[in-house]
Design an enzyme around this catalytic site. Structure first.
Site, PDB file in Angstrom:
ATOM      1  N   ASP A 103       0.880  -1.164   0.000  1.00  0.00           N
ATOM      2  CA  ASP A 103       0.000   0.000   0.000  1.00  0.00           C
ATOM      3  C   ASP A 103       0.925   1.222   0.000  1.00  0.00           C
ATOM      4  OD1 ASP A 103      -2.075   1.792   0.114  1.00  0.00           O
ATOM      5  OD2 ASP A 103      -3.126   0.795   1.751  1.00  0.00           O
TER       6      ASP A 103
HETATM    7  C1  BGC Z   1      -5.041   3.197   0.098  1.00  0.00           C
HETATM    8  C2  BGC Z   1      -5.068   2.163  -0.999  1.00  0.00           C
HETATM    9  C3  BGC Z   1      -4.920   2.847  -2.324  1.00  0.00           C
HETATM   10  C4  BGC Z   1      -3.638   3.636  -2.334  1.00  0.00           C
HETATM   11  C5  BGC Z   1      -3.382   4.348  -3.639  1.00  0.00           C
HETATM   12  C6  BGC Z   1      -3.855   4.117  -0.001  1.00  0.00           C
HETATM   13  O1  BGC Z   1      -3.998   5.172   0.877  1.00  0.00           O
HETATM   14  O2  BGC Z   1      -5.049   2.560   1.353  1.00  0.00           O
HETATM   15  O3  BGC Z   1      -6.275   1.457  -0.954  1.00  0.00           O
HETATM   16  O4  BGC Z   1      -4.968   1.911  -3.348  1.00  0.00           O
HETATM   17  O5  BGC Z   1      -3.709   4.599  -1.312  1.00  0.00           O
HETATM   18  O6  BGC Z   1      -4.252   5.394  -3.839  1.00  0.00           O
END
Ligand code: BGC
Length: 960
Positions: free
Chosen positions: A353
């Site tokens: 993530d």
């Molecule tokens: C989220 C993810 C997301 C990523 C990219 C993170 O803050 O937890 O679910 O895919 O950002 O935007």
């Protein structure tokens, strides 16, 4: 500058951090300020601008010298000392008597390439990877940095062998930050449809749009959070609070997405159940929360849907921000190497993530394959934990060459597996939209302060096709009719003749006057109207106007949002119906509208509850909801409307839009509230879908994907969000084990308001004739793990020369952009590397593994259950037969009262009968035995299968 030139021009280096040398998951060498000193201002439309909201730390105050501030500082320091002491205590306690154990080591990372289903892709990948230089390999594993591309994530290419940059974009309900796309209903609405075909169709449409926009990898679907806590902020991105439902919906979505050649990403692995403290910097903490889970619960609840995803062939898994059993999920070797890659036989790649990677070498050893967005511990500073650091780590021998090869091979194999080498479908270009500007022109790496040429970054390609049809169908079928006392459906003329006559008699009795005028409908609540428009707040992070989605990276820019009032205005027959609009949540008491409200024949009142990702706060909702109440005075509004509508005599329909369960106790039994519809989060087609249901064009067939309790406390201690950190590493122990949502209610005989799986229809169905047909004999353990169907590629393991990693001559540097290169001055220090404990112990392969999705025998059908379903009501409609399994008693093993293990959705005309089959697999019939470290079927006694239309309406049963 033309796109291609720029792309090449971006292949330059930047200076790196000192090498990661500790080999452990800790980032404790950081100062607290490291998490807090970033300003979000330089991040237009950034998704995770670290705007710390509740400062549990001291930093924010330091610049201000007010007395108040010093006072606050003292208090905060005291709290900090207390928490630190608490944290130390917790740590110590965990070391002495770990209730769930510190996450155990599991090394080395199993190599990809053992599954027949991926063998051809691995063969092709091996040829490509075999030709890559060290720098190219590292480039493929590492993101280029925050806002260093047009998508939210972009890795580096291996230009000389023809491997392009991959473009990664959120998210689960549409293409984030893009124009001319569809805002589909959210996952929770999809779950509420209980319709496998629609789950697939939505995924497929989503992927068509992704491809049309130039995206290789979709950052969805989401099955974690699973929904342990009903107030959890991101539950709505997933499909409901049950692993089986999540698993089916996730797998169908993946099949749909990947049928179009787009890579799906199942996220967030694992146990990111709440937003509070999911990561350190948003919350001003030194560490993220640790979700402490026992082995059985991990397998039977949280990892279950991920297994379905792997079985469905998912290309990518995103590891989560939080720790699991006190080890960061993206550096947790037991989770990534052991469970995901060995036991589940995952053949694709694990990506972090965004900034969930917290250390360099140890994450590579633990099984991480790609770091996103590339920046390491802080946003957009150009310092990666991989990039040049990974290059060094390979050169100094701390990350084995083998591991790097496996990381890259997994990524390249996934690309082949999805057919993305076909340039007609995936042109090797940046996306045709920019996540960072709405202007036509812009730069390709806006995160870099270096001067860059402007190019066309937004081509405004319309990819919506006819996907609004699917969006509307999902929204309609995902609407749950919770209560209906003969009122719905209504007619476009108001009410049908017989109901209208009854209404006239009521009016005559109470007023003494004959009511011959138009039928008067009042529509109440801010949630019925457009508000300031659907995109009024960045990332949808406020609750205003009608609620179409939650907020955060899972939200999109709505191309439009048909509000309920817009649809009702259009669809009520104005020659017969007078529509009165009160699109506010303000109470009606003393309003000038009293006379009008007194005269109404029918009221439709709207209210909602919103939540989202933890990087933004709205009102008192810091990602997670603080409670399960309707927001913005919704409960008061409903009660008020019910007491005043038509002088308190007219019928009321309540419509709720919500991210999850809301409490309805204050009003659900009021006598004139005749109907309640839970429309979940319907996306852009909200009003149309609602009208379809209200007017009976679509017979409601949605069922609850979670339990609606009578209070938050009813969900038990495990259902409560941890809102205050209880240590330096906040500890959240899932001591309720298997008992979340309906399993908790059933175990403790708690009467819910509406049970899991519940949903009414305008017709009635009967279920009969349950038959149980054994297909295979019971046996405790699955067949022995099969030997691998294919051999992972092998490459030379000698450490390459540093020359392979030197910055190519003549490349222009972009500041803060992340590259894999070293400069000639960079020293490679070799020496004994402090590998993590247990690194030298090779783990035995799991008996539950052996192929993509795990041991194939786990997926074999052992028993078939069939039932006949009949529509014995007046209109056509769809029924959702649900099968719940009860385990035979077994000494020493505790089982939930019953668990969902099958469902289907069947459309039936009046009088029509169909047979529904449920094939139960070995996994469905097993529990995770922690001693055996395998799925075990209960061979003594009999399984009970109950089938019905909700978890508490189970009219048929059979035994095996
Ligand atoms: C989220 C993810 C997301 C990523 C990219 C993170 O803050 O937890 O679910 O895919 O950002 O935007």
């Amino acid at each position: 500058m033309a796109r291609d030139e720029t792309k090449k021009g971006l292949l330059q280096d930047t200076e790196g951090r000192p090498p990661d040398s500790d080999g452990h998951e800790s980032d404790s060498d950081l100062e607290a300020t490291d998490y807090l000193d970033r300003e979000p201002a330089d991040q237009p439309r950034s998704f995770s601008a670290p705007t710390p909201r509740k400062q549990w730390w001291i930093i924010r105050c330091l610049g201000r010298r007010s007395r108040c501030c010093i006072g606050t500082l003292a208090v905060v320091i005291a709290v900090f000392i207390f928490l630190s002491a608490g944290g130390a205590f917790v740590f110590k306690k965990y070391q002495e008597e770990p209730p769930y154990g510190q996450s155990p080591p599991w090394y080395p990372t199993p190599k990809g390439g053992i599954a027949q289903s991926w063998a051809a892709s691995y063969e092709k990948a091996a040829k490509l990877v075999g030709k890559m230089t060290l720098a190219e390999k590292v480039n493929v594993t590492t993101g280029t940095g925050w806002q260093m591309g047009l998508a939210v994530g972009t890795n580096g290419p291996a230009v000389h062998v023809g491997f392009p940059q991959l473009q990664l974009q959120d998210g689960p309900l549409g293409i984030r930050f893009a124009d001319n796309i569809t805002a589909f209903p959210a996952g929770i609405t999809v779950g509420a449809t209980w319709n496998r075909q629609l789950m697939f169709a939505r995924g497929k449409a989503h992927a068509i749009e992704a491809r049309g926009k130039g995206i290789n990898v979709l950052l969805g679907p989401c099955v974690g959070p699973l929904g342990r806590m009903p107030a959890g902020g991101r539950n709505w991105e997933g499909f409901g609070a049950d692993p089986y439902l999540q698993g089916v919906a996730g797998a169908e979505t993946i099949r749909g997405i990947q049928s179009e050649g787009v890579m799906a990403t199942i996220k967030h692995f694992i146990a990111n159940e709440q937003e509070h403290f999911r990561q350190p910097w948003e919350w001003g903490l030194p560490h993220a929360i640790s979700a402490n889970i026992d082995d059985r619960t991990l397998h039977e609840l949280y990892a279950w849907p991920f297994a379905d995803a792997v079985k469905a062939g998912v290309a990518s898994v995103m590891c989560s921000y939080n720790m699991v059993n006190n080890s960061y999920a993206c550096g947790n070797s037991k989770l990534l190497n052991g469970i995901l890659k060995d036991e589940l036989g995952f053949q694709g790649f694990v990506m972090s993530d965004w900034l969930a990677q917290r250390s360099g070498v140890s994450t590579a050893l633990a099984g991480l394959d790609m770091t996103m967005p590339g920046d390491g511990l802080r946003w957009a500073n150009g310092e990666s934990l991989w990039g040049p650091q990974l290059t060094k780590a390979v050169l100094n021998g701390s990350v084995p060459v083998d591991r790097l090869n496996d990381m890259v091979t997994r990524i390249v194999a996934a690309w082949y597996q999805l057919g993305q080498d076909d340039e007609t479908k995936f042109p090797r270009q940046p996306p045709n939209f920019s996540s960072w500007t709405d202007d036509r022109l812009g730069v390709l790496a806006p995160g870099s302060p270096s001067p860059q040429d402007e190019v066309v970054v937004n081509e405004f390609v319309d990819v919506q096709a006819n996907h609004s049809i699917i969006a509307r169908e999902v929204a309609a079928q995902g609407t749950v009719l919770l209560k209906n006392e003969g009122l719905l459906p209504i007619s476009r003329q108001g009410l049908d003749e017989s109901k209208l006559e009854a209404r006239r008699r009521v009016v005559e009795q109470s007023t003494g006057k004959r009511h011959d005028g138009k039928f008067k409908v009042g529509v109440f609540g801010e949630d019925a109207g457009p508000g300031h428009g659907p995109n009024y707040c960045k990332d949808r992070a406020c609750n205003q106007g009608t609620l179409g989605s939650g907020w955060g990276s899972g939200a999109v820019e709505f191309p439009y949002l048909v509000s309920p009032i817009e649809a009702l205005r259009k669809q009520f027959d104005s020659s017969k119906v007078e529509l009165h609009e009160f699109l506010t949540n303000k109470p009606l008491i003393a309003s000038n509208d009293k006379a009008t409200v007194d005269d109404l024949d029918l009221c439709i009142v709207f209210a909602n509850a919103d939540s989202g990702e933890g990087f933004v706060k709205w009102d008192d909702v810091s990602g997670d909801r603080p409670n399960l109440a309707l927001q913005s005075g919704g409960d008061d509004l409903i009660v008020d409307v019910a007491s005043k509508c038509g002088g308190g005599n007219a019928d009321v329909i309540v419509v709720i839009h919500a991210v999850g369960p809301v409490l309805m106790e204050r009003w659900v039994e009021l006598p004139n509230i005749k109907a309640v519809l839970l429309a979940n989060l319907p996306g852009q087609e909200s009003g149309n879908a609602l009208a379809d249901v209200l007017f009976g064009d679509s017979n409601p067939s949605g069922h609850l994907p979670y339990t609606i309790g009578k209070s938050l406390a009813d969900y038990g201690p495990g259902g409560q969000v941890l809102y205050t950190p209880n240590g330096v590493v906040p500890q959240q122990t899932f001591s309720e084990g298997l008992y979340i949502d309906y399993r908790y209610f059933d175990k403790h005989s708690i009467e819910p308001r509406f049970e899991f799986g519940f949903g009414l229809s305008y017709t009635t169905f009967t279920l009969s004739n349950l038959r149980v047909t054994p297909r295979k004999n019971k046996s405790a353990l699955p067949a022995p793990r099969p030997s691998p169907a294919a051999e992972p590629p092998s490459y030379p393991t000698t450490i390459p020369s540093k020359d392979e990693a030197l910055l190519p001559a003549g490349f222009r540097k972009l500041d803060k952009y992340i590259y894999p290169y070293l400069s000639p001055e960079d020293e490679i220090e070799t020496g004994a590397y402090p590998y993590p404990d247990g690194y030298d112990t090779v783990q035995p392969p799991s008996g539950a593994g052996g192929d993509e999705g795990g041991n194939p025998d786990l997926w074999a059908i052992y028993v078939d259950v069939a039932v006949d379903v009949k529509n014995d009501g007046p209109v056509a409609g769809a029924v959702v037969p649900q099968l719940y399994l009860e385990y035979p008693a077994k000494e020493g093993v505790d089982f939930p009262v019953r668990v969902l293990r099958g469902f289907d959705k069947v459309y039936l005309n009046p009088g029509e009968i169909k047979t529904v089959h449920f094939g139960l697999t070995r996994r469905d019939l097993s529990y995770w035995d922690v001693m055996e470290q395998n799925w075990v079927m209960v061979t003594e006694g009999q399984y009970t299968f109950r089938v019905g239309q909700s978890s508490r309406d189970l009219v048929l049963d059979g035994k095996w």
